[in-house]
Design an enzyme around this catalytic site. Structure first.
Site, PDB file in Angstrom:
ATOM      1  N   ASP A  84      36.837  37.397  42.709  1.00 42.67           N
ATOM      2  CA  ASP A  84      37.546  38.664  42.814  1.00 42.67           C
ATOM      3  C   ASP A  84      37.814  39.025  44.285  1.00 42.67           C
ATOM      4  O   ASP A  84      36.902  38.895  45.120  1.00 42.67           O
ATOM      5  CB  ASP A  84      36.656  39.738  42.165  1.00 42.67           C
ATOM      6  CG  ASP A  84      37.365  41.060  41.986  1.00 42.67           C
ATOM      7  OD1 ASP A  84      38.406  41.088  41.319  1.00 42.67           O
ATOM      8  OD2 ASP A  84      36.863  42.082  42.512  1.00 42.67           O
TER       9      ASP A  84
ATOM     10  N   ASP B 129      33.778  35.227  36.358  1.00 50.41           N
ATOM     11  CA  ASP B 129      34.398  36.062  37.380  1.00 50.41           C
ATOM     12  C   ASP B 129      33.337  36.579  38.354  1.00 50.41           C
ATOM     13  O   ASP B 129      32.448  37.334  37.961  1.00 50.41           O
ATOM     14  CB  ASP B 129      35.073  37.241  36.652  1.00 50.41           C
ATOM     15  CG  ASP B 129      36.245  37.799  37.405  1.00 50.41           C
ATOM     16  OD1 ASP B 129      36.178  37.832  38.646  1.00 50.41           O
ATOM     17  OD2 ASP B 129      37.219  38.219  36.763  1.00 50.41           O
TER      18      ASP B 129
ATOM     19  N   HIS C 277      44.795  41.494  33.691  1.00 50.35           N
ATOM     20  CA  HIS C 277      44.272  42.788  33.245  1.00 50.35           C
ATOM     21  C   HIS C 277      44.604  43.930  34.204  1.00 50.35           C
ATOM     22  O   HIS C 277      44.219  45.064  33.946  1.00 50.35           O
ATOM     23  CB  HIS C 277      42.754  42.663  33.082  1.00 50.35           C
ATOM     24  CG  HIS C 277      42.089  42.344  34.389  1.00 50.35           C
ATOM     25  ND1 HIS C 277      42.249  41.128  35.038  1.00 50.35           N
ATOM     26  CD2 HIS C 277      41.315  43.086  35.211  1.00 50.35           C
ATOM     27  CE1 HIS C 277      41.596  41.144  36.175  1.00 50.35           C
ATOM     28  NE2 HIS C 277      41.018  42.323  36.308  1.00 50.35           N
ATOM     29  N   ASP C 278      45.262  43.632  35.310  1.00 49.42           N
ATOM     30  CA  ASP C 278      45.656  44.677  36.263  1.00 49.42           C
ATOM     31  C   ASP C 278      47.163  44.928  36.233  1.00 49.42           C
ATOM     32  O   ASP C 278      47.661  45.765  36.998  1.00 49.42           O
ATOM     33  CB  ASP C 278      45.302  44.270  37.701  1.00 49.42           C
ATOM     34  CG  ASP C 278      43.815  44.124  37.936  1.00 49.42           C
ATOM     35  OD1 ASP C 278      43.032  44.805  37.254  1.00 49.42           O
ATOM     36  OD2 ASP C 278      43.442  43.326  38.814  1.00 49.42           O
TER      37      ASP C 278
ATOM     38  N   GLU D 212      41.198  35.339  44.055  1.00 51.97           N
ATOM     39  CA  GLU D 212      42.193  36.401  43.961  1.00 51.97           C
ATOM     40  C   GLU D 212      42.432  36.932  45.365  1.00 51.97           C
ATOM     41  O   GLU D 212      41.508  37.434  46.010  1.00 51.97           O
ATOM     42  CB  GLU D 212      41.694  37.533  43.059  1.00 51.97           C
ATOM     43  CG  GLU D 212      42.780  38.574  42.847  1.00 51.97           C
ATOM     44  CD  GLU D 212      42.260  39.928  42.402  1.00 51.97           C
ATOM     45  OE1 GLU D 212      42.990  40.648  41.723  1.00 51.97           O
ATOM     46  OE2 GLU D 212      41.118  40.289  42.745  1.00 51.97           O
TER      47      GLU D 212
END
Ligand code: TEU
Length: 542
Positions: free
Chosen positions: A196, A96, A320-321, A246
């Site tokens: 990200d 990431d 995870h969000d 993302e």
């Protein structure tokens, strides 16, 4: 180009996956110890969220060194062992890259603070006085997007937490530093990268107040973003790797450009519009039941829109969000199993690369915390305060957090029904949901009717059938508010998928020509009729 169409990616949040040393936080050795579980599931790529040195204000999305391992997660040797052990099982790793911002503890930012102009130019500093913000932009985690540094007489931009300073991508030296990070990790033998919030990297030439919004229109899919991505992919030589960007508040036309092979930018993108259909007036902190018609429309628009231009979606419900999908769009009580399976089928049979977030494959639910001291996430803690400042009572704010907090997705992976879900022998850093005694991986391993077995089947089918990995898609029953229906097709094969998105019966008419098709997948044991039962889903092949 790497083949990412017939593979499924499994996302790991290391802090909550498996703890090997009993300190209550997951680590790299913990991941390595679970590779057999992942191989058995059939996933061929693992995306791990950040494990780089970090003060952990935002659980590792505040990176202070891009080319090292945070001791809390292990050592570089542990990481190399993980890469090698995964490769033995035909599993590739994706790391990431948090390149929109660094932690303010990063050496570059520390040098900038100490007055080094070279490094000030790595970030977005604006001269000013403490009484006047450079612009009225709002941070994604609440409050202003600027912080004043009295010793410098300057403000710096932080689109996220105050400890996450935005990098200045206009500076070629910054871009070169980041390419070196990619080269470093590529040389370790990994297969891909997740970038990200990568569509926020290109800021405008002139910084001005946003009179109609929070500022995002000035930097989202910004003026040089496509150029910067092309340059990075070319110079770091990562065009043959699996890359996913993302994309925050993005548009379809930009996502086509990010992913169409001719553009040589990324393999695929995450977009989030379909995960806002339960935001009242677009506000995450305002509750509303999901608008299923809107969900269908968005899935249809993105699936068909990307296909028309040769773009490629990452398809997903959880990360995870996000809250857990079975709690959000399914029914975690009466139809827990049925709805979890239906939601899995709905996206795994679509056109795009499916992502499974740890625990999704066993139907993990939201946590249902009732007190603020159970929360850990910086965003949740900020918004608890903001909601109360805006007039909500503590109970109201807690009800909102219970539905919306990112901590819903961050509770420990539920391995078994022993102490702390089998995640740690110590005290977990965040409290597991009470239902781990019923919902856990061990209980589902041997059960052919389990949610996990259903996911395993979906993963295997994508490898077997070109119609799933590569077929075209066409949506059916578009006006029906309850049933998501689509057809996949190649020259040789056709697949029909029907999913009842609701907890009520829904009538369907199976289109002509499908009467004698093969039943590929079904989440009920009863025969298929023209009434779909609550959350029933079926896939037919001919
Ligand atoms: O998230 C980007 C992002 O904007 C959201 O998912 C955000 O959490 C949500 O919109 C707030 O309501 C990425 C990471 O996935 C996230 O964990 C990080 O906190 C964030 O970037 C900053 O690096």
């Amino acid at each position: 180009m790497a083949n990412f169409k017939n593979k499924v990616v499994y996302q790991i949040y290391p802090k909550s996956f498996c703890d090997s040393n009993g300190d209550g936080e997951g680590d790299l050795k913990g991941i390595t110890s679970k590779l057999d579980y992942l191989q058995d599931l059939g996933v061929e790529l693992l995306w791990s969220t950040p494990f780089f040195p970090s003060p952990q204000r935002d659980n590792g999305y505040d990176v202070s060194d891009y080319c090292a391992v945070d001791p809390r997660f292990g050592t570089m040797e542990d990481l190399e062992e993980l890469i090698a052990e995964a490769a033995k099982r035909n599993i590739g790793l994706m790391f990431d890259m948090v390149f929109n911002h660094t932690s303010t503890e990063h050496e570059w930012f520390q040098k900038a603070l100490a007055g080094d102009e070279k490094y000030q130019n790595y970030y977005i500093f604006k001269e000013g006085t403490p009484d006047k913000l450079p612009t009225n932009w709002v941070s994604k985690f609440g409050g202003p997007a600027w912080e004043y540094v009295p010793s410098l007489g300057k403000w710096y931009l932080h689109l996220f937490d105050v400890t996450q300073a935005d990098l200045n991508w206009e500076n070629p030296e910054v871009r070169e530093e980041l390419k070196n990070v990619l080269r470093f990790w590529k040389a370790k033998g990994i297969q891909g990268f997740r970038f990200d919030v990568v569509n926020l990297i290109s800021k405008p030439e002139i910084f001005e107040d946003d009179l109609i919004g929070d500022g995002r229109r000035f930097y989202t899919d910004g003026r040089h973003v496509h150029e910067f991505l092309k340059e990075m992919v070319r110079d770091a030589d990562i065009g043959d790797m699996v890359t996913v960007g993302e994309m925050s508040s993005t548009s379809l036309s930009n996502c086509v450009r990010y992913t169409a092979p001719r553009e040589k930018e990324l393999s695929m993108v995450f977009s989030f519009h379909h995960l806002k259909v339960d935001y009242k007036d677009g506000d995450k902190w305002s509750l509303m039941p999901p608008d299923l018609m809107r969900l269908k429309e968005l899935l249809t628009t993105w699936q068909e829109g990307m296909q028309a231009e040769d773009g490629w979606n990452a398809v997903f419900w959880c990360n995870h969000d996000q809250p857990r999908v079975v709690s959000r769009f399914g029914n975690e009580e009466k139809y827990w199993k049925e709805s979890a399976k239906m939601l899995a089928a709905a996206i795994h049979l679509m056109r795009g690369t499916p992502y499974i977030y740890q625990g999704e494959e066993i139907g993990m639910t939201n946590h249902h915390y009732t007190a603020i001291d159970q929360y850990r996430d910086v965003e949740s803690l900020n918004y608890y305060r903001i909601l109360m400042e805006n007039g909500k009572t503590s109970d109201e704010a807690l009800e909102i957090l219970a539905a919306r907090s990112r901590d819903n997705g961050r509770t420990p992976m539920q391995w078994n029904d022993s102490h702390a879900t089998g995640f740690t022998t110590g005290t977990p850093w965040i409290i597991p949901p009470e239902n781990y005694r019923q919902i856990n991986a061990a209980a589902q391993m041997e059960d052919e009717t389990s949610i996990r077995a259903f996911y395993k089947k979906l993963i295997a089918l994508r490898k077997e059938l070109d119609v799933i990995s590569d077929g075209r898609i066409e949506f059916l029953m578009r006006q029906d508010p309850r049933v998501l229906a689509y057809r996949r097709y190649t020259g040789e094969q056709e697949l029909l998928v029907l999913c009842n998105l609701t907890g009520e019966d829904a009538s369907v008419s199976v289109p002509a020509g499908w009467e004698n098709a093969t039943l590929l997948l079904h989440n009920y044991t009863s025969d298929l009729t023209n009434i779909l039962q609550p959350y029933e889903c079926v896939a037919l092949l001919k």
